[in-house]
Design an enzyme around this catalytic site. Structure first.
Site, PDB file in Angstrom:
ATOM      1  N   HIS A  96      -1.390   3.392   8.826  1.00  0.00           N
ATOM      2  CA  HIS A  96      -2.734   2.836   8.621  1.00  0.00           C
ATOM      3  C   HIS A  96      -3.822   3.710   9.251  1.00  0.00           C
ATOM      4  O   HIS A  96      -4.701   3.184   9.940  1.00  0.00           O
ATOM      5  CB  HIS A  96      -2.812   1.411   9.207  1.00  0.00           C
ATOM      6  CG  HIS A  96      -1.904   0.429   8.543  1.00  0.00           C
ATOM      7  ND1 HIS A  96      -1.523  -0.760   9.115  1.00  0.00           N
ATOM      8  CD2 HIS A  96      -1.301   0.460   7.324  1.00  0.00           C
ATOM      9  CE1 HIS A  96      -0.720  -1.422   8.291  1.00  0.00           C
ATOM     10  NE2 HIS A  96      -0.560  -0.700   7.203  1.00  0.00           N
TER      11      HIS A  96
HETATM   12  C1  LIG Z   1       4.504   4.744   3.524  1.00  0.00           C
HETATM   13  C2  LIG Z   1       3.273   3.874   3.510  1.00  0.00           C
HETATM   14  C3  LIG Z   1       3.397   2.501   3.396  1.00  0.00           C
HETATM   15  C4  LIG Z   1       2.266   1.696   3.399  1.00  0.00           C
HETATM   16  N1  LIG Z   1       2.426   0.348   3.259  1.00  0.00           N
HETATM   17  C5  LIG Z   1       1.335  -0.450   3.196  1.00  0.00           C
HETATM   18  C6  LIG Z   1       1.456  -1.843   2.974  1.00  0.00           C
HETATM   19  O1  LIG Z   1       2.558  -2.378   2.805  1.00  0.00           O
HETATM   20  N2  LIG Z   1       0.326  -2.584   2.929  1.00  0.00           N
HETATM   21  C7  LIG Z   1      -0.909  -2.051   3.093  1.00  0.00           C
HETATM   22  O2  LIG Z   1      -1.908  -2.780   3.062  1.00  0.00           O
HETATM   23  N3  LIG Z   1      -1.062  -0.731   3.315  1.00  0.00           N
HETATM   24  C8  LIG Z   1       0.035   0.089   3.354  1.00  0.00           C
HETATM   25  N4  LIG Z   1      -0.115   1.427   3.568  1.00  0.00           N
HETATM   26  C9  LIG Z   1      -1.476   1.944   3.817  1.00  0.00           C
HETATM   27  C10 LIG Z   1      -2.258   2.171   2.547  1.00  0.00           C
HETATM   28  O3  LIG Z   1      -1.443   2.830   1.583  1.00  0.00           O
HETATM   29  C11 LIG Z   1      -3.479   3.057   2.896  1.00  0.00           C
HETATM   30  O4  LIG Z   1      -4.299   2.383   3.842  1.00  0.00           O
HETATM   31  C12 LIG Z   1      -4.322   3.366   1.681  1.00  0.00           C
HETATM   32  O5  LIG Z   1      -3.567   3.936   0.634  1.00  0.00           O
HETATM   33  C13 LIG Z   1      -5.419   4.351   2.072  1.00  0.00           C
HETATM   34  O6  LIG Z   1      -6.179   4.640   0.922  1.00  0.00           O
HETATM   35  P1  LIG Z   1      -7.080   5.934   0.882  1.00  0.00           P
HETATM   36  O7  LIG Z   1      -7.746   5.912  -0.450  1.00  0.00           O
HETATM   37  O8  LIG Z   1      -7.909   6.010   2.110  1.00  0.00           O
HETATM   38  O9  LIG Z   1      -6.073   7.178   0.987  1.00  0.00           O
HETATM   39  P2  LIG Z   1      -4.797   7.572   0.112  1.00  0.00           P
HETATM   40  O10 LIG Z   1      -4.194   6.361  -0.532  1.00  0.00           O
HETATM   41  O11 LIG Z   1      -3.962   8.402   1.029  1.00  0.00           O
HETATM   42  O12 LIG Z   1      -5.395   8.465  -1.058  1.00  0.00           O
HETATM   43  C14 LIG Z   1      -5.817   9.785  -0.864  1.00  0.00           C
HETATM   44  C15 LIG Z   1      -5.441  10.581  -2.079  1.00  0.00           C
HETATM   45  O13 LIG Z   1      -6.088  11.847  -2.036  1.00  0.00           O
HETATM   46  C16 LIG Z   1      -5.172  12.852  -2.407  1.00  0.00           C
HETATM   47  N5  LIG Z   1      -5.627  14.094  -1.771  1.00  0.00           N
HETATM   48  C17 LIG Z   1      -5.710  14.384  -0.465  1.00  0.00           C
HETATM   49  N6  LIG Z   1      -6.228  15.600  -0.275  1.00  0.00           N
HETATM   50  C18 LIG Z   1      -6.512  16.097  -1.493  1.00  0.00           C
HETATM   51  C19 LIG Z   1      -7.061  17.325  -1.966  1.00  0.00           C
HETATM   52  N7  LIG Z   1      -7.445  18.289  -1.124  1.00  0.00           N
HETATM   53  N8  LIG Z   1      -7.187  17.508  -3.316  1.00  0.00           N
HETATM   54  C20 LIG Z   1      -6.798  16.537  -4.185  1.00  0.00           C
HETATM   55  N9  LIG Z   1      -6.283  15.347  -3.791  1.00  0.00           N
HETATM   56  C21 LIG Z   1      -6.137  15.145  -2.468  1.00  0.00           C
HETATM   57  C22 LIG Z   1      -3.844  12.357  -1.887  1.00  0.00           C
HETATM   58  O14 LIG Z   1      -2.776  12.982  -2.586  1.00  0.00           O
HETATM   59  C23 LIG Z   1      -3.950  10.868  -2.171  1.00  0.00           C
HETATM   60  O15 LIG Z   1      -3.521  10.591  -3.487  1.00  0.00           O
HETATM   61  C24 LIG Z   1       0.985   2.279   3.541  1.00  0.00           C
HETATM   62  C25 LIG Z   1       0.849   3.665   3.643  1.00  0.00           C
HETATM   63  C26 LIG Z   1       1.990   4.460   3.613  1.00  0.00           C
HETATM   64  C27 LIG Z   1       1.818   5.961   3.721  1.00  0.00           C
END
Ligand SMILES: Cc1cc2nc3c(=O)[nH]c(=O)nc-3n(C[C@H](O)[C@H](O)[C@H](O)COP(=O)(O)OP(=O)(O)OC[C@H]3O[C@@H](n4cnc5c(N)ncnc54)[C@H](O)[C@@H]3O)c2cc1C
Length: 319
Positions: free
Chosen positions: A257
């Site tokens: 998280h």
């Molecule tokens: C293993 C795991 C289990 C989880 N389980 C839960 C759960 O059960 N319940 C819950 O509420 N939350 C869970 N989470 C947390 C939740 O997934 C995250 O809080 C959420 O996905 C964050 O969203 P975000 O958009 O900030 O980042 P992310 O979902 O990480 O999205 C960022 C995206 O940007 C892409 N990216 C990064 N850098 C670049 C670049 N330079 N160029 C192009 N693309 C790029 C990445 O590939 C990714 O697709 C979990 C996380 C993980 C890793």
């Protein structure tokens, strides 16, 4: 665009005008028609900003990156829910997921049942139970969370462990410690340096020691002990506060998280304003978990979706 890695945001006179990206072994660029939305997550959004010259000026200069905007908060205030897992195993726990001959037979039956009736053991989400607890009665709201998993979870499931059992995570929901993301190099394809700084604040460690004891009290209740499992030695051997502290330091890890590394606010260390616009730069918003000023007291996925929906409203209103 899939299979593409953004290497930097294209900036003209402190205005974001597009992105440069790496795909198929070559660099390409794309112009934005309105604005650029950065959603690379709490670990990588700061990296993209820094590669684009937006970040701590001294840090960027050391790596030979031209400073477009000296914004020291980029990558700072990283925090997460620091977590530790206790694993219980035993011959009486064969109904849980695990590696054994009997387990393999049950899994095969489970696959058959899922395919034919969409029921059975494969309908599980693995983390089948959870709980929110107060570390003391003085807490206004819960500050600890439990995730209960119906299998032996060691090293995030990357380690193969034989036999059957269950695992219980406990994490701190409002840690005081703050870590940071910095660039390891100016190479956009290299991973950044991630310092979660778990337990940098001694209060977090003290609270986690109490949390482990509370979790053990729950695992010691008859509903679970009647199944006859035994806590694995790596945590069971930690009994005194000093031993529990050492066990936490050795085994605590992320529960996935991370937030806060492009913090929203109006202070000098904040990265985006209340409209998610990067301070000092035109046409650039950050829309992901990195903008959370303080981590939510629960799982982060739904709050991130909420941030994205709010961003849609902000973008539409700005058109
Ligand atoms: C293993 C795991 C289990 C989880 N389980 C839960 C759960 O059960 N319940 C819950 O509420 N939350 C869970 N989470 C947390 C939740 O997934 C995250 O809080 C959420 O996905 C964050 O969203 P975000 O958009 O900030 O980042 P992310 O979902 O990480 O999205 C960022 C995206 O940007 C892409 N990216 C990064 N850098 C670049 C670049 N330079 N160029 C192009 N693309 C790029 C990445 O590939 C990714 O697709 C979990 C996380 C993980 C890793």
């Amino acid at each position: 665009m899939t299979g593409a890695q953004v290497t930097r945001i294209l900036l003209e006179d402190r205005r974001a005008v597009g992105v440069e990206y790496f795909k198929g072994g070559a660099l390409h660029s794309e112009r934005a028609t309105h604005e650029v939305l950065l959603s690379a997550g709490a670990l990588l959004s700061p990296q993209v900003l820094m590669l684009s010259g937006i970040g701590n000026g001294a840090h960027l200069q050391r790596l030979g990156i031209d400073v477009v905007h000296d914004l020291s908060g980029v990558g700072e205030h990283l925090h997460d829910h620091p977590d530790v897992v206790t694993v219980v195993d035993g011959p009486g726990l064969n109904d849980s997921f695990g590696l054994s001959l009997k387990g393999a037979m049950r899994l095969l039956n489970g696959i058959f049942e899922w395919k034919s009736r969409r029921t059975g053991m494969l309908t599980t989400n693995f983390a089948e139970a959870g709980g929110f607890l107060k570390s003391s009665a003085a807490q206004a709201v819960p500050d600890l969370q439990l995730h209960f998993v119906i299998g032996k979870l060691v090293d995030h499931g990357r380690k193969t462990v034989w036999g059957h059992g269950y695992s219980c995570h406990v994490c701190l929901l409002q840690p005081k410690s703050r870590g940071r993301i910095t660039l390891a190099s100016a190479d956009a394809l290299a991973a950044p340096q991630i310092d979660p700084a778990f337990f940098a604040d001694p209060d977090d460690l003290q609270k986690m020691i109490g949390a482990v004891k509370t979790m053990r009290q729950i695992l010691a209740q008859p509903a679970l002990t009647q199944l006859g499992g035994t806590e694995l030695a790596y945590s069971a051997n930690a009994q005194t506060d000093e031993q529990i502290a050492a066990y936490i330091r050795d085994y605590a890890d992320t529960i996935y998280h991370p937030v806060g590394s492009c913090r929203m606010g109006s202070g000098p260390m904040d990265v985006v304003d209340a409209q998610l616009r990067v301070h000092g730069i035109q046409g650039l918003r950050v829309v992901d978990a990195s903008i959370m000023p303080r981590i939510v007291s629960g799982n982060t996925n739904a709050p991130v979706i909420m941030i994205a929906e709010k961003a849609v409203d902000l973008i539409r209103a700005a058109r």
